[in-house]
Design a protein around this motif. Structure first.
Motif, PDB file in Angstrom:
ATOM      1  N   ILE A  90       0.802  -1.203   0.164  1.00  0.00           N
ATOM      2  CA  ILE A  90       0.077  -0.036  -0.208  1.00  0.00           C
ATOM      3  C   ILE A  90       1.013   1.341   0.124  1.00  0.00           C
ATOM      4  N   GLU A  91       0.672   2.069  -1.067  1.00  0.00           N
ATOM      5  CA  GLU A  91       1.155   3.444  -0.935  1.00  0.00           C
ATOM      6  C   GLU A  91       0.462   4.295  -0.125  1.00  0.00           C
ATOM      7  N   PHE A  92       0.982   5.236   0.978  1.00  0.00           N
ATOM      8  CA  PHE A  92       0.165   6.095   1.697  1.00  0.00           C
ATOM      9  C   PHE A  92       0.645   7.450   1.339  1.00  0.00           C
ATOM     10  N   CYS A  93      -0.091   8.300   0.973  1.00  0.00           N
ATOM     11  CA  CYS A  93       0.151   9.682   0.583  1.00  0.00           C
ATOM     12  C   CYS A  93      -0.420  10.719   1.523  1.00  0.00           C
TER      13      CYS A  93
ATOM     14  N   GLU B   5       4.162  14.097   1.283  1.00  0.00           N
ATOM     15  CA  GLU B   5       5.190  12.974   1.482  1.00  0.00           C
ATOM     16  C   GLU B   5       4.472  11.672   1.242  1.00  0.00           C
ATOM     17  N   ARG B   6       5.144  10.660   0.829  1.00  0.00           N
ATOM     18  CA  ARG B   6       4.313   9.382   0.659  1.00  0.00           C
ATOM     19  C   ARG B   6       5.351   8.113   1.173  1.00  0.00           C
ATOM     20  N   TYR B   7       4.774   7.156   1.551  1.00  0.00           N
ATOM     21  CA  TYR B   7       5.692   5.910   1.849  1.00  0.00           C
ATOM     22  C   TYR B   7       5.001   4.749   1.350  1.00  0.00           C
TER      23      TYR B   7
ATOM     24  N   THR C 136      -4.830   7.728   0.190  1.00  0.00           N
ATOM     25  CA  THR C 136      -4.324   9.292   0.075  1.00  0.00           C
ATOM     26  C   THR C 136      -4.886  10.130   1.472  1.00  0.00           C
ATOM     27  N   ALA C 137      -4.367  10.686   2.572  1.00  0.00           N
ATOM     28  CA  ALA C 137      -4.878  11.123   3.487  1.00  0.00           C
ATOM     29  C   ALA C 137      -5.550  12.661   3.186  1.00  0.00           C
TER      30      ALA C 137
ATOM     31  N   ALA D 196       9.028   3.636   9.649  1.00  0.00           N
ATOM     32  CA  ALA D 196      10.051   4.478   8.723  1.00  0.00           C
ATOM     33  C   ALA D 196       9.364   5.289   7.816  1.00  0.00           C
ATOM     34  N   GLY D 197       8.329   4.963   7.425  1.00  0.00           N
ATOM     35  CA  GLY D 197       7.383   5.985   6.629  1.00  0.00           C
ATOM     36  C   GLY D 197       7.150   7.452   7.208  1.00  0.00           C
TER      37      GLY D 197
END
Length: 498
Positions: free
Chosen positions: A80-83, A90-92, A256-257, A441-442
């Motif tokens: 999962i990519e978190f934006c 920022e993204r992780y 995406t938040a 880390a993200g």
């Protein structure tokens, strides 16, 4: 199977119901498995992103991967990519892979921070599926040296239909009808169901997969609900499918938040699933709907659909002769794609207890309930970790989440990480230590001091090792096909044999 439960009745279809019917019919061939569902009610199916454990379920059910992907418009998922979760822009990536050792002088993350060489790139470059995802590439794991985990995206309605066909072939029966009454036994359990047309269905064990209605466990047995909304305040979701754009199929989910929640993006082979999960105390429904539509990267294929829910779970999951699975047992927001995982977990434990022999004892049932409650709590903590580490203060939701009092279990985990870099694990965890590391880390959340054992390795040795690991991963990924090409190849190759 246990003689006490000769007649098993599954209440409700959808993914949970047909997973249950298929698993029971497969585990206990020749047994009586009947599923009751009504076309009048329909099912909640908005597109599904899953957790790697689903592959274990499919293996047990002898499901061919290509047949499944073709039937459900499925695609592969590497994480999962978190934006915008820590801060705007920022993204992780939460990977299904690994970063090597997690502790001691060989800890990749520890040495990566210690040497702090910009030429190494981000920590994600030390993880195979993270690099695969960033470049839109995919292939199946080939050997132990090239091992990683993966999951799927698929259409939940089509998945239920796929499993329905399989369950019926394996001896399960389907009964169409709307349940209008539930007769109780003297001991408080369920004796039979009455349908709208007057038919009755008797059973020894009833598995409640009736969704948010929780027809048996919640409505009939009135089992109390353990409310998690203090910690997870989201309580609504708009969902809408969109046309697939010309861009390549991403082998990952995106979260995406937004102002008062987050938006999902789930790529299927024929369309893209979009949704907005939000807290109604911080935003009104129409504004949330507008924010969903603004996030969509293709033309909507339907009107957005609103779902209302409360995060949490029933106090007990197995009461008398009723076991609840899926939404009827509880719900955790879909941030980490755990809905099907929780069905699978409960179903696996249930099947173990239904093996031939005496009926499960009260102690066994109590242990089942304790285990499931703990698993919900562990996943709650993992989801909450994404929120509580935020640096955002730009809206009421993010300010509230950054200052809330945490559950003791999560507070201790965060303390252990900050003080000593320890990724503490309890029993009944839903996510392993590597997953927790990926979120820390993200969110740029690191221990206050480094592990002294990292100094056992000379800095130049650590640096060479990290460069070598990164370069080997980059070389491996460069030789892989794109996700689109690999998926087309799998479906075309297997399709010729059908």
């Amino acid at each position: 199977m246990s003689k006490a439960y000769k007649r098993m009745v599954v209440v409700g279809g959808g993914a949970a119901g047909w997973m249950t019917a298929t698993a029971l019919a497969t585990a206990f061939p020749g047994s009586s498995v009947e599923l009751v569902e009504s076309e009048e009610i329909g099912i909640i199916g908005v597109g599904e992103a899953t957790f790697p454990s689903i592959r274990n379920l499919h293996k047990l059910l002898d499901i061919d991967e290509a047949d499944f992907l073709r039937a459900t418009n499925g695609t592969y998922k590497l994480g999962i990519e978190f934006c915008n979760w820590r801060a705007h822009g920022e993204r992780y990536f939460h990977t299904f892979g690994d970063f090597g050792a997690l502790s001691g002088p060989l800890a990749v993350w520890g040495q990566h921070r210690r040497v702090a060489d910009p030429a190494l790139g981000p920590l994600g470059d030390q993880c195979l599926p993270s690099m695969m995802a960033s470049q839109g590439r995919f292939q199946l794991p080939s050997d132990q040296a090239n091992a990683f985990n993966y999951a799927y995206h698929f259409d939940a309605v089509l998945y239920a239909g796929f499993l329905r066909t399989l369950a019926l072939k394996r001896g399960a029966r389907r009964t169409e009808g709307r349940i209008v009454d539930v007769a109780r036994r003297a001991d408080g359990g369920v004796a039979r169901l009455k349908l709208a047309d007057g038919r009755t269905i008797d059973g020894d064990l009833f598995i409640d997969c009736s969704g948010f209605a929780s027809l048996l466990l919640g409505r009939t047995l009135e089992e109390p609900f353990v409310d998690f909304s203090h910690w997870l305040p989201v309580d609504r979701a708009w969902a809408c499918p969109a046309e697939r754009t010309g861009t390549a199929l991403a082998p990952y989910t995106r979260a995406t938040a937004l102002e008062a929640g987050w938006a999902w993006r789930i790529p299927l082979s024929n369309r893209t699933g979009h949704g907005h999960v939000f807290a109604s105390r911080y935003i009104d429904e129409e504004r949330a709907r507008d924010q969903l539509l603004a996030q969509m990267d293709g033309e909507p294929l339907a009107e957005p659909r609103l779902l209302r829910f409360t995060t949490g779970h029933r106090e007990r999951f197995w009461v008398h002769n009723v076991v609840a699975l899926g939404l009827s047992s509880g719900f955790l927001e879909p941030l980490e794609s755990t809905s099907i995982f929780l069905v699978q977990s409960g179903l696996g434990r249930l099947i173990e207890l239904l093996q031939p022999g005496p009926a499960p004892t009260a102690q066994m049932v109590s242990a089942y309930n304790t285990s499931m409650a703990r698993q919900f709590a562990r996943i709650r903590d993992f989801i909450l970790l994404h929120y509580c580490l935020t640096a955002r203060r730009d809206s009421k939701l993010w300010r509230a989440m950054s200052t809330m009092e945490l559950p003791e279990t999560l507070a201790f985990k965060i303390h252990a990480w900050r003080q000593a870099g320890v990724l503490h694990q309890y029993d009944e965890e839903g996510f392993d230590a590597t997953s927790w590391l990926a979120i820390h880390a993200g969110m740029d959340h690191w221990p206050d001091r480094a592990d002294p054992s990292l100094r056992d390795m000379p800095p130049d040795t650590a640096l060479r090792g990290l460069h070598l690991r990164r370069d080997q991963i980059a070389s491996t990924v460069a030789a892989m096909p794109t996700h689109d090409d690999f998926l087309r190849g799998v479906l075309a190759r297997r399709g010729l044999n059908n």
